[in-house]
Design an enzyme around this catalytic site. Structure first.
Site, PDB file in Angstrom:
ATOM      1  CB  CYS A  54      12.000  18.733  26.250  1.00  0.00           C
ATOM      2  SG  CYS A  54      11.580  18.189  24.576  1.00  0.00           S
ATOM      3  CG  ASP A  62       7.940  19.819  22.894  1.00  0.00           C
ATOM      4  OD1 ASP A  62       9.169  19.990  22.846  1.00  0.00           O
ATOM      5  OD2 ASP A  62       7.400  18.960  23.599  1.00  0.00           O
ATOM      6  CG  ASP A  63      10.796  18.257  20.043  1.00  0.00           C
ATOM      7  OD1 ASP A  63      11.192  18.876  21.037  1.00  0.00           O
ATOM      8  OD2 ASP A  63      10.717  17.022  20.013  1.00  0.00           O
ATOM      9  CG  ASP A 101      11.137  22.810  23.417  1.00  0.00           C
ATOM     10  OD1 ASP A 101      11.199  22.754  22.178  1.00  0.00           O
ATOM     11  OD2 ASP A 101      10.665  21.882  24.109  1.00  0.00           O
ATOM     12  CG  HIS A 102      14.669  21.404  21.642  1.00  0.00           C
ATOM     13  ND1 HIS A 102      14.286  20.486  20.690  1.00  0.00           N
ATOM     14  CD2 HIS A 102      14.118  20.975  22.805  1.00  0.00           C
ATOM     15  CE1 HIS A 102      13.551  19.555  21.251  1.00  0.00           C
ATOM     16  NE2 HIS A 102      13.431  19.827  22.533  1.00  0.00           N
TER      17      HIS A 102
END
Length: 880
Positions: A88, A52-53, A317-318
């Site tokens: 997200c 995540d991130d 996710d990014h």
């Protein structure tokens, strides 16, 4: 005799051979079909590890030596991996469905994120549903979607251990196969990264023991390195001098050539820069636990003997930014640091130690996983399987000399924010109007002449006023708007306002009115004024004079019309014929002064608030003298007032609940205002929402929309009350801001420099961008909802420091706009994966629009060539 036996034996052998030859094709077909059936039992396992991130531009992978050794040496690294939406929930929804945001409608982390619409329309069609229905044992561990509330198990997952709401490492709630379980702050029992790693390993081992021939698909979704960035205790002292985040764009601010939030953001203060250093350090510390997780999963595959039959995919996710362009932290920008992600894959027939330069996206995950499982990819998925990009052993026809090379996309869409809303007439509302903050829209409306005049003009419905706090507000002019509403809306609307129906049927016949032209003259002369006043007091009205399109009409009302007379101004005639005021006591909180003149305005001299206190005419409060002398009396009266306030507040709250219930349960009624009447006044009697608020003209809210609006209002109210309780002065209109203090991080290293505030994004940060990488070009082109344009040539400006849109020719901008508009409306992998050629960016002598369309290799739906008029509309709203 021997010869006879020999011949008979030969005949028998030949017969057997002929039967054998005749059944060769059938036996081959049977073996082939049996092999196809057995292939389901040897299909590969799939493990998708998601963070995540996690960025690539700020050096987060440099801290993960175990992951890089396992994935780089044993698999393939895709050096150009991107996400289509750097947020997200939208990005994760795209991973699950294989679709762009504009096709699954999850635009932000709040809107439609794990909503009933998502659950009904898109969740039943994720890749997990397809694999689960074909024999895969599917399992999910970790963070799902930001607004997932844990009340259900999403379809397609046999084993479900999902995190409720957003990322956390301690003090969180899990939904384990439909049952919620709460966790505390003990390590390692409650640390989320270790917990989901152990659960996934145990599930894999158990499944292989119970079902050795069934393949497994697991999705392990880590919370790291997302906030609150709590690391494991053994890594609390790691990376004391982390500085990978200091890139050439670090603290490069302000940026007057970029969109609004970049122009608004100035250089960071020393406390902000110190925070970015601490944030980078804590993010890397959380990734060390993910690094250990990858090693544990690898060792488990080796021990179970499933390594050579398992595809392992690692991605995020990014991306993320820490101090870039002066933005202290965050995501959601269309720049490289937010849209680039790590992407590794290893598995059967995947070349080890390879770096693949092809462009892969988060929407490619779903079709790739389905392709690995041997399933057909649904045509509505926007992504494509990346297996064709890997060096997988495939049978090659040695007689095929002219084999075509691999054709892959070179452009994709980056989108963030909501689509434009449709008006009743079918046209799209202007982007500036939809996405500017509310206070800015009010300010723009207040600049119009129709809202600047006071509520004294006939027909005026809204007035712009300034409240005590200095903010501009729109107030409704109730009296003046009602006086001439019939003159503007026509007689049909006047009837619906003045005539009170006694039946439930809708009777909109215009013949109920008897219209007779009247000469234009004064309605009341001085001579007859007194008589008319007395007449008005004693007789209900039977006609109304209305000016309509320059003509004065006398409109006769039907029987049954009963006007509502003022309650306290009614009078009656005495026996002598003189007027007398009714002996009515003042029912309010004060008394009225007596007046000698019946036409004099009655002004209260004082208002009785309580039994011991009054409000005088000069707005001063006066109480009994005992309250100023006796402390006991003062306390008792104050407690009485507090009790009255609480009682009234409770009553107001209950009344609002009842009002909301009545709004939701409003019965349908027949509104004559929406009808067009067939008469000589056909054009004059049409109503188009002239009485609505300027923000809501032409919009009708149904029950569902009203409920969503009410939920958003309550959510904003809760946030406002929370800010007031915490004395939060950080929030600013139109901006997304955050506060940080010494209590934010509960694990070492701790923040000790005190609180601060920083803004990271804006409400108008809605954009659509096209990212292109091919043999000749490497650029990013963006159109923002505010009309702003950005263009970056990453061959010469890899850190996107300078907006070079002014260097492009108008024809080139038109080509980019057309291609971007096609991507914004694409559906399915055939439309959403373009491969462009002969696009001479920066060459003002390059090809024209017709040449571009002629050499364009992909086939799009038929689209009209933009005319000079449409191009003019485009350029009127663009800024650069």
């Amino acid at each position: 005799m021997a010869a006879l036996r020999l011949s008979s034996g030969l005949l028998l052998v030949l017969g057997v051979l002929s039967l054998t030859d005749g059944s060769v094709l059938l036996s081959n077909q049977r073996q082939k079909s049996r092999a196809q059936r057995d292939r389901r039992n040897i299909r590969p396992n799939i493990i998708l590890v998601l963070t995540d991130d996690q960025d690539t531009e700020l050096g987060s992978l440099q801290a993960m030596n175990k992951t890089r050794r396992i994935m780089e040496r044993g698999g393939t690294l895709f050096s150009n991996a991107f996400v289509t939406t750097p947020m997200c929930c939208p990005s994760r929804s795209s991973m699950l469905t294989g679709k762009y945001v504009h096709n699954h409608n999850t635009y932000t982390n709040n809107e439609n994120c794990s909503s009933p619409s998502w659950q009904a329309q898109h969740e039943p069609h994720t890749f997990a549903v397809h694999l689960n229905s074909t024999g895969y044992r599917t399992a999910f561990f970790g963070k799902y979607l930001n607004e997932y509330n844990g009340s259900y198990v999403p379809p397609g997952w046999k084993e479900w251990v999902g995190l409720v709401k957003n990322s956390r490492f301690y003090n969180y709630t899990l939904c384990r196969n439909g049952m919620k379980e709460k966790h505390g702050n003990e390590y390692p029992k409650d640390y989320l990264t270790d917990l989901i790693t152990n659960d996934s390993i145990n599930y894999f081992r158990m499944s292989k023991k119970m079902y050795p021939h069934r393949p497994i698909m697991m999705l392990i979704s880590h919370a790291a390195p997302h906030g609150p960035e709590d690391s494991a205790p053994q890594y609390a002292n790691a990376f004391p001098n982390a500085s990978q985040h200091i890139t050439p764009s670090y603290n490069y601010a302000p940026n007057p050539d970029k969109h609004w939030i970049m122009r608004y953001t100035g250089p960071m203060k020393p406390i902000h820069m110190e925070f970015t250093n601490m944030l980078q350090r804590k993010r890397l510390q959380t990734l060390l636990s993910v690094d250990d997780s990858m090693e544990k999963i690898y060792n488990m595959l080796v021990e179970t003997g499933e390594l050579d039959n398992t595809y392992v995919i690692y991605t995020a996710d990014h991306g993320y930014h820490i101090g870039q362009f002066g933005l202290v932290k965050g995501k959601s920008m269309p720049y490289e640091f937010d849209i680039r992600v790590p992407f590794y894959i290893r598995g059967p027939n995947v070349e080890a130690g390879n770096i693949n330069p092809h462009m892969v996206l988060n929407i490619d995950l779903a079709p790739t996983i389905m392709d690995i499982a041997g399933l057909d990819i649904p045509p509505d998925m926007d992504g494509k399987s990346i297996l064709k990009l890997l060096d997988i052993e495939r049978p090659v026809n040695r007689f095929q000399f002219n084999k075509k090379g691999k054709v892959w996309r070179d452009s994709f869409l980056v989108e963030r924010g909501k689509l434009l809303h449709k008006r009743d007439d079918g046209t799209e509302a202007t982007q500036e109007e939809n996405f500017l903050p509310k206070y800015q829209r009010v300010k723009d409306l207040c600049q119009r002449a129709e809202y600047q005049t006071p509520c004294e003009q006939l027909g005026q419905k809204w007035q712009c006023v300034e409240d005590a706090m200095g903010k501009l507000r729109l107030h409704k002019c109730k009296r003046m708007a009602s006086l001439t509403v019939a003159g503007k809306l026509g007689v049909a609307n006047m009837k619906s306002q003045l005539y009170r129906r006694n039946s439930g049927n809708c009777d909109c016949d215009i013949t109920d009115f008897q219209m007779s032209p009247v000469k234009r003259k004064k309605l009341f002369s001085k001579k007859k004024m007194k008589t008319n006043k007395n007449y008005a007091r004693n007789r209900s009205s039977r006609a109304v004079s209305v000016e309509l399109n320059g003509e004065l009409y006398s409109v006769d009302l039907e029987d049954g019309y009963e006007p509502v007379m003022p309650r306290n101004s009614s009078k009656r005639l005495s026996e002598g014929g003189e007027e007398e005021e009714e002996d009515e006591g003042f029912s309010g909180t004060g008394s009225l002064t007596s007046s000698s003149s019946p036409n004099e305005l009655m002004i209260p001299s004082s208002i009785k608030v309580t039994h011991r206190c009054y409000i005088l005419a000069n707005d001063t409060v006066k109480c009994d003298t005992d309250l100023y002398k006796s402390l006991t009396a003062w306390k008792d009266h104050k407690l009485h007032i507090d009790h009255e306030i609480e009682t009234l507040q409770t009553k107001i709250k209950n009344l609002r609940e009842v009002r909301g219930h009545l709004k939701r349960a409003r019965p349908e009624e027949c509104d004559c205002n929406k009808f067009s009447y067939q008469s000589k006044h056909k054009r004059k009697l049409k109503l188009k929402g002239a009485n609505l608020h300027p923000f809501r003209k032409g919009q009708e809210k149904d029950k569902k929309q009203w409920q969503q609006k009410e939920q958003r209002r309550k959510k904003k109210l809760r946030k406002l009350l929370k800010r007031l309780r915490n004395n939060d002065t950080c929030s600013m209109p139109g901006l997304t801001c955050f506060t940080h203090d010494n209590q934010h991080w509960q694990t070492a290293p701790f923040w000790t420099m005190g609180p601060f505030c920083a803004c990271t994004s804006a409400n108008n940060n809605t954009y659509w961008c096209m990212r292109t990488i091919n043999e000749t070009h490497n650029f990013l082109f963006c159109e923002f909802a505010t009309g702003f344009l950005e263009y970056f040539d990453l061959n010469t400006d890899p850190y996107q420091l300078i907006n070079a849109v002014n260097t492009l020719d108008r024809d080139v901008l038109n080509l980019l706009h057309v291609q971007l508009m096609e991507l914004r409306s694409c559906k399915g992998h055939k439309q959403c994966n373009p491969r462009t050629r002969n696009l001479e960016i920066g060459d003002k002598d390059g090809g024209s629009f017709d040449e571009y369309r002629q050499y364009q290799r992909r086939k799009w739906p038929k689209m009209k060539k933009p005319t000079s008029k449409s191009l003019g509309q485009i350029w009127e709203g663009w800024e650069g």
